[in-house]
Design a protein around this motif. Sequence first.
Motif, PDB file in Angstrom:
ATOM      1  N   ASP A   1       0.844  -1.187   0.000  1.00  0.00           N
ATOM      2  CA  ASP A   1       0.000   0.000   0.000  1.00  0.00           C
ATOM      3  C   ASP A   1       0.877   1.234   0.000  1.00  0.00           C
ATOM      4  N   PHE A   2       0.244   2.356  -0.265  1.00  0.00           N
ATOM      5  CA  PHE A   2       0.924   3.642  -0.325  1.00  0.00           C
ATOM      6  C   PHE A   2       0.119   4.661   0.454  1.00  0.00           C
ATOM      7  N   ALA A   3       0.804   5.695   0.921  1.00  0.00           N
ATOM      8  CA  ALA A   3       0.141   6.891   1.416  1.00  0.00           C
ATOM      9  C   ALA A   3       0.471   7.963   0.392  1.00  0.00           C
TER      10      ALA A   3
ATOM     11  N   PHE B   1      -9.583   8.290  10.366  1.00  0.00           N
ATOM     12  CA  PHE B   1      -9.304   8.718   9.001  1.00  0.00           C
ATOM     13  C   PHE B   1      -8.078   9.610   9.022  1.00  0.00           C
ATOM     14  N   GLU B   2      -7.474   9.779   7.877  1.00  0.00           N
ATOM     15  CA  GLU B   2      -6.412  10.755   7.646  1.00  0.00           C
ATOM     16  C   GLU B   2      -6.735  11.459   6.343  1.00  0.00           C
ATOM     17  N   TRP B   3      -6.275  12.711   6.243  1.00  0.00           N
ATOM     18  CA  TRP B   3      -6.510  13.459   5.009  1.00  0.00           C
ATOM     19  C   TRP B   3      -5.215  14.173   4.635  1.00  0.00           C
ATOM     20  N   ALA B   4      -4.555  13.672   3.599  1.00  0.00           N
ATOM     21  CA  ALA B   4      -3.262  14.210   3.179  1.00  0.00           C
ATOM     22  C   ALA B   4      -3.424  15.595   2.574  1.00  0.00           C
ATOM     23  N   ALA B   5      -2.388  16.416   2.749  1.00  0.00           N
ATOM     24  CA  ALA B   5      -2.395  17.787   2.245  1.00  0.00           C
ATOM     25  C   ALA B   5      -1.305  17.964   1.200  1.00  0.00           C
ATOM     26  N   GLY B   6      -1.515  18.938   0.321  1.00  0.00           N
ATOM     27  CA  GLY B   6      -0.521  19.274  -0.679  1.00  0.00           C
ATOM     28  C   GLY B   6       0.573  20.154  -0.109  1.00  0.00           C
TER      29      GLY B   6
ATOM     30  N   VAL C   1      -3.007  22.459   2.319  1.00  0.00           N
ATOM     31  CA  VAL C   1      -4.453  22.311   2.178  1.00  0.00           C
ATOM     32  C   VAL C   1      -4.786  20.848   1.853  1.00  0.00           C
ATOM     33  N   ALA C   2      -5.767  20.297   2.549  1.00  0.00           N
ATOM     34  CA  ALA C   2      -6.172  18.912   2.309  1.00  0.00           C
ATOM     35  C   ALA C   2      -6.588  18.719   0.858  1.00  0.00           C
ATOM     36  N   SER C   3      -6.127  17.642   0.259  1.00  0.00           N
ATOM     37  CA  SER C   3      -6.443  17.359  -1.135  1.00  0.00           C
ATOM     38  C   SER C   3      -7.871  16.853  -1.264  1.00  0.00           C
TER      39      SER C   3
ATOM     40  N   GLY D   1      -6.973  12.763  -1.250  1.00  0.00           N
ATOM     41  CA  GLY D   1      -6.146  12.707  -0.046  1.00  0.00           C
ATOM     42  C   GLY D   1      -6.625  11.833   1.089  1.00  0.00           C
ATOM     43  N   LEU D   2      -7.818  11.253   1.015  1.00  0.00           N
ATOM     44  CA  LEU D   2      -8.369  10.540   2.166  1.00  0.00           C
ATOM     45  C   LEU D   2      -7.788   9.141   2.341  1.00  0.00           C
ATOM     46  N   ARG D   3      -7.638   8.777   3.605  1.00  0.00           N
ATOM     47  CA  ARG D   3      -7.372   7.391   4.007  1.00  0.00           C
ATOM     48  C   ARG D   3      -8.477   6.994   4.979  1.00  0.00           C
ATOM     49  N   LEU D   4      -9.165   5.910   4.657  1.00  0.00           N
ATOM     50  CA  LEU D   4     -10.286   5.419   5.441  1.00  0.00           C
ATOM     51  C   LEU D   4     -10.140   3.913   5.644  1.00  0.00           C
TER      52      LEU D   4
END
Length: 329
Positions: A52-54, A211-216, A220-222, A226-229
């Motif tokens: 998997d990747f983040a 959850f996580e929400w990756a940002a650029g 700012v959240a993508s 950007g979501l990980r669930l």
Amino acid sequence: MWRQADPEEAGFAPELADRFDALVRKHPPGPHGVVVVRHGVPVLERYGSGPDFAWDTPLGTVDFGPDTLHDVRSVTKSVVGLLYGLALADGLVPDPAEPLLAQFPEYPDLAADPGLARLTVGHALTMTLGLRWDESAPYTSPENDEIGMELAPDRVRFVLERPVVEEPGRRWHYSGGAAALVGALIARGTGRPLADFARTELFEPLGVGPFEWAAGADGVASAASGLRLTPRGMARIGQAVLGREVAPGWIGEMLRPRVPAWDEVSYGYLWYVAPDGAATAMGNGGQRIFVVPRLDLVVAVTAGDYDGAEQGALPLAVMEDVVLPALGA
């Protein structure tokens, strides 16, 4: 929600689990996670292992389980579509018919462009902006417009500066930039970061879980990817859409077919919609939330075939070789 029922109680044939095991043997290593919910009750939950990747950061081989977060990539867009409806119900964001550029007054130079002046919020929600946008390059390359946007100091300007290539509303064209504009409207309308709004207004009320929400690069959240669930969290979101548990009036609008996408699939507001009313949230690598109202059914799938040529085959096989035959559908 999480009392797993006997599949036969929910109308499935006894061989549901056997069908899933046969799928894994046919398509090793199989999905990373699958959750099947019918009549609001989980009836099948399975997990596997795989790389998997983040975003573009490799995580190695992961043994997945109920609490393991997974990249859901563009499923994020469909979650953003739902968040827009929540904000709209509170009068915090403009109606889809409103002019798009009027929502970004900090760009008067762009607003003066007659081609952009015709854009509405609805054009962003339906990916019919008519702007040049190319995501054909790998998602590790800045030549891919989504990645270029994430690296840009101002993602909104990056999107709106793309050349106008056709009349808005005329044709669906896949665009992470469109989702980014919708995310920006939510953030500025609510006065809160996108992830915070999602946490308190959607995820916590529904019991979505971690959850996580990756940002650029801009922090700012993508809104595009950007979501990980967890698969359970994905299924809970699907169940909320199926049951119209939040913003019920919006969900009907969100899932109304508005523009052809491909074959018999249409696009609503950041969701894919089939002729029978089934709706799907799709993400790179085989991530899916299937919502099938006629069967009172939700299926969440996570997988690891990122950028694969046949990445849609595995989640489709979950539906066509496992779930639907076991329902006699």
